[in-house]
Write an enzyme that holds these catalytic residues in place. Sequence first.
Site, PDB file in Angstrom:
ATOM      1  N   GLY A 212      52.584  28.037  20.138  1.00 44.03           N
ATOM      2  CA  GLY A 212      52.969  29.418  19.898  1.00 44.03           C
ATOM      3  C   GLY A 212      52.315  30.430  20.813  1.00 44.03           C
ATOM      4  O   GLY A 212      52.211  31.612  20.466  1.00 44.03           O
TER       5      GLY A 212
ATOM      6  N   LYS B 249      52.143  35.442  33.993  1.00 42.22           N
ATOM      7  CA  LYS B 249      52.292  34.004  33.778  1.00 42.22           C
ATOM      8  C   LYS B 249      51.941  33.332  35.104  1.00 42.22           C
ATOM      9  O   LYS B 249      52.752  33.308  36.042  1.00 42.22           O
ATOM     10  CB  LYS B 249      53.733  33.673  33.381  1.00 42.22           C
ATOM     11  CG  LYS B 249      53.966  32.189  33.073  1.00 42.22           C
ATOM     12  CD  LYS B 249      53.347  31.787  31.754  1.00 42.22           C
ATOM     13  CE  LYS B 249      53.675  30.326  31.418  1.00 42.22           C
ATOM     14  NZ  LYS B 249      53.142  29.927  30.106  1.00 42.22           N
TER      15      LYS B 249
ATOM     16  N   THR C  66      53.421  31.767  23.669  1.00 37.63           N
ATOM     17  CA  THR C  66      54.328  32.802  24.166  1.00 37.63           C
ATOM     18  C   THR C  66      54.666  33.811  23.083  1.00 37.63           C
ATOM     19  O   THR C  66      54.661  35.026  23.318  1.00 37.63           O
ATOM     20  CB  THR C  66      55.611  32.167  24.730  1.00 37.63           C
ATOM     21  OG1 THR C  66      55.263  31.324  25.837  1.00 37.63           O
ATOM     22  CG2 THR C  66      56.588  33.242  25.208  1.00 37.63           C
TER      23      THR C  66
END
Length: 236
Positions: free
Chosen positions: A14, A37, A16
Amino acid sequence: MAVLVITGTGTEVGKTVTTAAVAAVAVAAGRSVAVLKPAQTGVGPHERGDADEVARLAGAVTTLELGRYPEPLAPATAARRARLAPVRPREVADAAAKLATEHDLVLVEGAGGLLVRFDDEGGTLADAAALLDAPVLLVVAAGLGTLNTTELTAREIRRRGLDLAGLVIGSWPEPADLASRCNLADLPVVAEAPLLGALPAGAGGRPPAAFRAGAPGWLAPGLGGTWDADAFTGSC
């Protein structure tokens, strides 16, 4: 904090959706947010990556990828197989520092866990966090098996002299099983860090407006939300 590094105890915990929740709360508070990212794997040139998903859920955020590789592998392996240049910790730190001059908050979302390699020299997200002197938020699983991976990751964060800001459970099941309910008390103990939130399972599948409305209730005040760890633990 200007930069927050977000890692997990592994893949699919989880990261993101947690990054999106932190971003959504900050945006709602009027802060400018950038999401970095460093290495996106497992997507093609024109497909949506994790940073794009954060922007879809959270709203007006700046997004930046430093490297994109098509195969769903560790960044170093994916870069090598694609014959593309890897991302290195110094590049991550430099990019985050630049974004921090232009934004109130920079969220750096890793790939996989803390020690997943960016390059063949062994560079990791932990190295980038050290270069940035940035706190680390650890996203963990709720159920059976999470105590071991959480403690190992937390120990490594402290061994490297990094600041473990706290833990967020990336997907809280409803109804929660016995192991998950017991882990609410045990996770902060094994990590020696506070529990700073719990996102409901499937939160990333909510419409963006509903996600943004719900995000403050999933995160503790330390992350800008209203979630109360004691009340949540007591209700379970």
